[in-house]
Design a protein around this motif. Structure first.
Motif, PDB file in Angstrom:
ATOM      1  N   LYS A 632     -45.958  23.335 -21.655  1.00  0.00           N
ATOM      2  CA  LYS A 632     -45.464  23.131 -23.021  1.00  0.00           C
ATOM      3  C   LYS A 632     -46.492  22.446 -23.919  1.00  0.00           C
ATOM      4  N   VAL A 633     -47.758  22.509 -23.520  1.00  0.00           N
ATOM      5  CA  VAL A 633     -48.790  21.828 -24.295  1.00  0.00           C
ATOM      6  C   VAL A 633     -48.977  22.464 -25.664  1.00  0.00           C
ATOM      7  N   LEU A 634     -49.028  23.798 -25.719  1.00  0.00           N
ATOM      8  CA  LEU A 634     -49.256  24.476 -26.998  1.00  0.00           C
ATOM      9  C   LEU A 634     -48.030  24.335 -27.899  1.00  0.00           C
ATOM     10  N   PRO A 635     -48.236  24.186 -29.211  1.00  0.00           N
ATOM     11  CA  PRO A 635     -47.088  24.075 -30.124  1.00  0.00           C
ATOM     12  C   PRO A 635     -46.292  25.379 -30.170  1.00  0.00           C
ATOM     13  N   ASP A 636     -44.989  25.249 -30.233  1.00  0.00           N
ATOM     14  CA  ASP A 636     -44.105  26.408 -30.335  1.00  0.00           C
ATOM     15  C   ASP A 636     -44.199  26.976 -31.750  1.00  0.00           C
ATOM     16  N   PRO A 637     -44.576  28.259 -31.901  1.00  0.00           N
ATOM     17  CA  PRO A 637     -44.704  28.827 -33.258  1.00  0.00           C
ATOM     18  C   PRO A 637     -43.429  28.687 -34.090  1.00  0.00           C
ATOM     19  N   GLU A 638     -42.261  28.648 -33.429  1.00  0.00           N
ATOM     20  CA  GLU A 638     -40.993  28.548 -34.161  1.00  0.00           C
ATOM     21  C   GLU A 638     -40.790  27.167 -34.777  1.00  0.00           C
ATOM     22  N   THR A 639     -41.524  26.167 -34.272  1.00  0.00           N
ATOM     23  CA  THR A 639     -41.316  24.799 -34.768  1.00  0.00           C
ATOM     24  C   THR A 639     -42.409  24.340 -35.723  1.00  0.00           C
ATOM     25  N   LEU A 640     -43.366  25.210 -36.055  1.00  0.00           N
ATOM     26  CA  LEU A 640     -44.466  24.798 -36.926  1.00  0.00           C
ATOM     27  C   LEU A 640     -43.954  24.441 -38.313  1.00  0.00           C
ATOM     28  N   ARG A 641     -44.462  23.336 -38.834  1.00  0.00           N
ATOM     29  CA  ARG A 641     -44.043  22.871 -40.155  1.00  0.00           C
ATOM     30  C   ARG A 641     -45.156  22.009 -40.731  1.00  0.00           C
ATOM     31  N   PRO A 642     -45.233  21.931 -42.062  1.00  0.00           N
ATOM     32  CA  PRO A 642     -46.312  21.132 -42.669  1.00  0.00           C
ATOM     33  C   PRO A 642     -46.215  19.663 -42.273  1.00  0.00           C
ATOM     34  N   ALA A 643     -47.363  19.059 -42.046  1.00  0.00           N
ATOM     35  CA  ALA A 643     -47.403  17.630 -41.756  1.00  0.00           C
ATOM     36  C   ALA A 643     -47.057  16.837 -43.003  1.00  0.00           C
ATOM     37  N   PRO A 644     -46.587  15.608 -42.833  1.00  0.00           N
ATOM     38  CA  PRO A 644     -46.342  14.760 -44.014  1.00  0.00           C
ATOM     39  C   PRO A 644     -47.653  14.450 -44.727  1.00  0.00           C
ATOM     40  N   GLU A 645     -47.545  13.873 -45.881  1.00  0.00           N
ATOM     41  CA  GLU A 645     -48.741  13.528 -46.645  1.00  0.00           C
ATOM     42  C   GLU A 645     -49.604  12.540 -45.857  1.00  0.00           C
ATOM     43  N   PRO A 646     -50.915  12.670 -45.951  1.00  0.00           N
ATOM     44  CA  PRO A 646     -51.802  11.754 -45.212  1.00  0.00           C
ATOM     45  C   PRO A 646     -51.632  10.317 -45.681  1.00  0.00           C
ATOM     46  N   GLU A 647     -51.928   9.388 -44.747  1.00  0.00           N
ATOM     47  CA  GLU A 647     -51.814   7.968 -45.072  1.00  0.00           C
ATOM     48  C   GLU A 647     -52.831   7.556 -46.122  1.00  0.00           C
ATOM     49  N   VAL A 648     -54.003   8.183 -46.080  1.00  0.00           N
ATOM     50  CA  VAL A 648     -55.069   7.838 -47.012  1.00  0.00           C
ATOM     51  C   VAL A 648     -55.933   9.066 -47.233  1.00  0.00           C
ATOM     52  N   ARG A 649     -56.594   9.118 -48.366  1.00  0.00           N
ATOM     53  CA  ARG A 649     -57.515  10.214 -48.654  1.00  0.00           C
ATOM     54  C   ARG A 649     -58.894   9.618 -48.951  1.00  0.00           C
ATOM     55  N   LYS A 650     -59.933  10.265 -48.420  1.00  0.00           N
ATOM     56  CA  LYS A 650     -61.303   9.816 -48.642  1.00  0.00           C
ATOM     57  C   LYS A 650     -62.175  11.024 -48.909  1.00  0.00           C
ATOM     58  N   PHE A 651     -63.378  10.757 -49.380  1.00  0.00           N
ATOM     59  CA  PHE A 651     -64.346  11.831 -49.582  1.00  0.00           C
ATOM     60  C   PHE A 651     -65.262  11.922 -48.359  1.00  0.00           C
ATOM     61  N   CYS A 652     -65.352  13.135 -47.793  1.00  0.00           N
ATOM     62  CA  CYS A 652     -66.220  13.397 -46.648  1.00  0.00           C
ATOM     63  C   CYS A 652     -67.216  14.492 -47.008  1.00  0.00           C
ATOM     64  N   HIS A 653     -68.277  14.568 -46.257  1.00  0.00           N
ATOM     65  CA  HIS A 653     -69.329  15.550 -46.499  1.00  0.00           C
ATOM     66  C   HIS A 653     -69.300  16.609 -45.400  1.00  0.00           C
ATOM     67  N   PHE A 654     -69.374  17.892 -45.804  1.00  0.00           N
ATOM     68  CA  PHE A 654     -69.297  18.995 -44.853  1.00  0.00           C
ATOM     69  C   PHE A 654     -70.478  19.940 -45.037  1.00  0.00           C
ATOM     70  N   ILE A 655     -70.867  20.576 -43.941  1.00  0.00           N
ATOM     71  CA  ILE A 655     -71.956  21.545 -43.967  1.00  0.00           C
ATOM     72  C   ILE A 655     -71.580  22.696 -44.895  1.00  0.00           C
ATOM     73  N   GLY A 656     -72.494  23.098 -45.747  1.00  0.00           N
ATOM     74  CA  GLY A 656     -72.249  24.212 -46.656  1.00  0.00           C
ATOM     75  C   GLY A 656     -71.632  23.815 -47.978  1.00  0.00           C
ATOM     76  N   ARG A 657     -71.322  22.539 -48.161  1.00  0.00           N
ATOM     77  CA  ARG A 657     -70.755  22.070 -49.424  1.00  0.00           C
ATOM     78  C   ARG A 657     -71.670  20.991 -49.996  1.00  0.00           C
ATOM     79  N   ASP A 658     -72.116  21.200 -51.215  1.00  0.00           N
ATOM     80  CA  ASP A 658     -73.042  20.260 -51.840  1.00  0.00           C
ATOM     81  C   ASP A 658     -72.354  18.964 -52.244  1.00  0.00           C
ATOM     82  N   GLU A 659     -71.105  19.073 -52.660  1.00  0.00           N
ATOM     83  CA  GLU A 659     -70.389  17.903 -53.154  1.00  0.00           C
ATOM     84  C   GLU A 659     -69.449  17.359 -52.080  1.00  0.00           C
TER      85      GLU A 659
END
Length: 718
Positions: A632-659
């Protein structure tokens, strides 16, 4: 009800996994090298504290305590071992020093292996003055050509003792066919130097360590085994005594690099090398079968190294039959494992020749560690890059045990890499992350394509302390679109130790022409072949009966190393039945070998016209053990639902994005199975960090597992 303790003792941390009925608990503690039992007790204490149990209750009721350890690996790297004397057949004293002529390159990265003018052989474990030849000789069939000269043996043993030998290796030519002379040499050493004179000096007989021909690799196997004997005996005996003191009366179990385990009294030191990573591959195999993942690439990214293994649908196992341990080739069957010098502590530097960045294989270790640990380290690492890019929380790293200094990491990144490349620290950190992800992806691609597989047909299983942090980057670089971060990913090798079967492998070198291309005749001596298999089964049976298992519990698996004619390339064939009694069964074996050979080297490459022969007969004897439930490790597709809002938001840097990109930060314990987190996002647990890169999404599973998918395939799957 299953009640079990499994432990992975690493160079830095001791990982503990406790199964108590339907409750699974994990814990970590620092490894205490001076007394391994202290680190084990600390980790187990944390685990039982979570269940409000007493140590006496757990030790008295668990069915087994299993250890995987890098103790032997570390002892070999540090060259901590006794002075060894080697006794071999006169005239073969140079077999080990010459090391097949290629010993200078074994165990080195490619760039050093190709540098012939600067090639240097490793410092030998056994120097030439401690290698003695004795007068004796056996033919390739085990016939006595020259009888053993007993007085010569006594004379050579005295010389070795006078030169400081504290342990003996006896490796005589063709002893795998007839061990009589090796056994007689052991008797002579015991009679010449009984225990009250030399103490319990170990005597290692090469034919008992490795059952295949190949004098150099077989002798090296026995030398490494003898060199590690004392360290393993003292370290593991301390652990066993600790169990007894705490009320555990059952035999201690030790994980083997063959993919099984055995009691301590049935374990050679050589069998424990790399047992931790091998346990992780074992856990991956079980998890893949329970969840129907199909083909899986196992990737264990720790602080120093990145280990790669393969689990292919259909149960095909990959072994190294001549693995390189440190700088020496040995010939014991070991689960195939590729190790790259890429981990969280891998040092990043400016490459002056190519005018770019290079990462690893050197590591900053744990002391002083990465620059951001603020312990005086002046080298920047992958962990420093991850911190600068915003993926790590400085005040909540490793469960809050280590405070990170972003200021120091940025300053040294700018000085060491940014300034030579004329870029800022963030751009330099991006280059480092991209470089290490590509290096790991290239290692996986090379491993897969060398065996005829396409990466897109595999799921990446990412574990280890840094596996979840770099999984998306590796998968993007290689074209893999699905990643599973398994439950208890930071201690997954300890989880694997809890799933091992009791197993012993015995093998014997043979020369059997099953099809002679000259006479066009098939093998007719079925009785001789079956007798060899029966002898190997009996050895495995004795091993397991000695450890208390009933004969009706024991199973055997027959494997044959086969080749066409005199080709160097040979293929290990797993045979469905353990006896051959008629020509039809022999023809089925030939057809099976042809199919396996075609899969490996390409259909049409088979060459039966050159003849077909068996070089090695191998029998794996095992007793199946109850396994952990991961269905039962994998999530059941029938129970998938959006996560609640994140506790905090920050700016991170990712490959392929200048900003910098707005990124949500979550706590894993605030999410439930079925919650879906859209990338970019960071999910933090006490032991690891999930980085959900742009274009990916994370679905949370049971026990902290994470299912990562590229968003461009989600619609297709649905």
């Amino acid at each position: 009800m299953m009640e079990r303790v499994s432990v992975d003792i690493g160079g830095t941390f001791t990982d503990c996994f406790l199964v108590w009925g339907d409750q699974y608990v994990s814990a970590k503690a620092l490894t205490t090298h001076q007394n391994l039992a202290l680190g084990f007790n600390a980790a187990l204490g944390q685990a039982i504290g979570q269940l409000d149990l007493s140590l006496e209750q757990v030790m008295g009721e668990v069915d087994s305590v299993r250890y995987a350890t890098t103790l032997g690996t570390n002892a070999l790297i540090e060259r901590r071992g006794p002075t060894i004397g080697v006794i071999t057949t006169a005239g073969f004293e140079s077999s080990v020093p010459l090391s097949r002529g290629r010993g200078y390159g074994e165990g080195l990265p490619d760039r050093f292996r190709k540098d012939l003018p600067m090639a240097q052989r490793p410092e030998p474990i056994v120097p030439i003055p401690l290698i003695a030849g004795v007068r004796e000789r056996l033919s390739e069939k085990g016939e006595v050509i020259m009888a053993l000269d007993k007085e010569d043996v006594r004379s050579q043993v005295r010389k070795l003792v006078d030169r400081g030998a504290q342990a003996f290796v006896v490796s005589l030519v063709n002893s795998v066919v007839n061990p009589a002379h090796e056994l007689r040499v052991e008797e002579l050493i015991r009679s010449e130097y009984p225990e009250h004179m030399l103490g319990s000096a170990p005597i290692i007989l090469a034919h008992l360590v490795a059952g295949r021909k190949g004098e150099y690799a077989r002798t090296s196997s026995a030398i490494v085994d003898a060199f590690l004997h004392k360290a393993m005996y003292l370290g593991l005996s301390t652990l066993e005594l600790n169990l007894r003191d705490n009320g555990h009366e059952r035999p201690m179990q030790v994980v083997h690099n063959s993919g099984g385990m055995a009691q301590l009294n049935s374990t050679d030191a050589l069998q424990t090398l790399h047992s931790g990573p091998v346990a992780g591959i074992g856990a991956s195999e079980h998890l893949a079968a329970e969840t129907d993942l199909g083909n899986v690439v196992c990737s264990d990214m720790g602080g120093t190294s990145f280990d790669i293994g393969l689990v292919v649908e259909g149960g095909v196992k990959f072994y190294d039959f001549n693995p390189v341990i440190d700088r020496w080739m040995v010939n014991i069957p070991m689960v195939h494992l590729v190790t790259l010098g890429a981990g969280g502590g891998s040092v990043a530097r400016y490459d002056r020749l190519r005018r770019t960045v290079a990462v690893g294989p050197e590591s900053a270790g744990s002391d002083p560690g990465p620059a951001c640990y603020d312990k005086g380290g002046r080298d920047v690492t992958v962990t420093d890059a991850d911190l600068i890019l915003g993926y790590l929380e400085p005040d909540n790293y490793a469960g809050g045990q280590i405070a990170l200094s972003e200021k120091r990491a940025t300053s040294l990144f700018q000085r060491n890499i940014g300034k030579p490349l004329d870029i800022d620290a963030v751009a330099a950190a991006k280059l480092v992350k991209q470089k290490v992800d590509n290096d790991m992806a290239n290692g996986i691609a090379q491993e897969l394509r060398a065996r005829g597989y396409e990466p897109a047909n595999f799921t990446l299983l990412a574990y280890g302390g840094n596996g979840a942090l770099h999984a998306c980057g590796i998968a993007d670089a290689i074209g893999i679109k699905k990643v599973l971060v398994p439950p208890f990913s930071a201690i997954f090798s300890a989880v694997g130790a809890g799933n091992m079967d009791q197993l012993h492998i015995h093998e014997r070198s043979v020369y059997l022409q099953i099809y002679d291309s000259v006479t066009r005749a098939l093998l007719s001596d079925f009785d001789g072949f079956n007798a060899i298999v029966e002898q190997l089964e009996e050895r495995g049976r004795q091993d397991l009966v000695r450890q208390g298992y009933a004969e009706d519990e024991i199973e055997h698996r027959l494997e044959l190393d086969m080749r066409y004619g005199n080709q160097l390339a040979q293929t290990a064939v797993v045979v469905g039945q353990n006896r051959i009694t008629r020509n039809r069964e022999l023809l089925e074996l030939i057809a099976l070998f042809g199919r396996d050979y075609g899969k490996r080297f390409g259909e049409g490459s088979q060459a039966p016209e050159a003849g077909i022969r068996i070089n090695t007969v191998r029998v794996a004897s095992f007793v199946r053990a109850p396994k952990l439930a991961f269905s039962k490790v994998l999530p059941d597709p029938e129970t998938l639902r959006p996560a609640p809002e994140p506790e905090v938001r920050k700016f991170c840097h990712f490959i392929g994005r200048d900003e910098p990109t707005d990124t949500g930060f979550y706590r894993l314990d605030s999410l439930s199975p079925g919650h879906v987190v859209e990338g970019p996002a960071v999910v933090i647990s006490e032991s690891t960090t999930f980085l959900v890169e742009p274009g990916w999404r994370l679905s949370v599973g049971e026990y902290g597992a994470g299912w990562l998918e590229r968003q461009d395939i989600i619609g297709e799957a649905e």
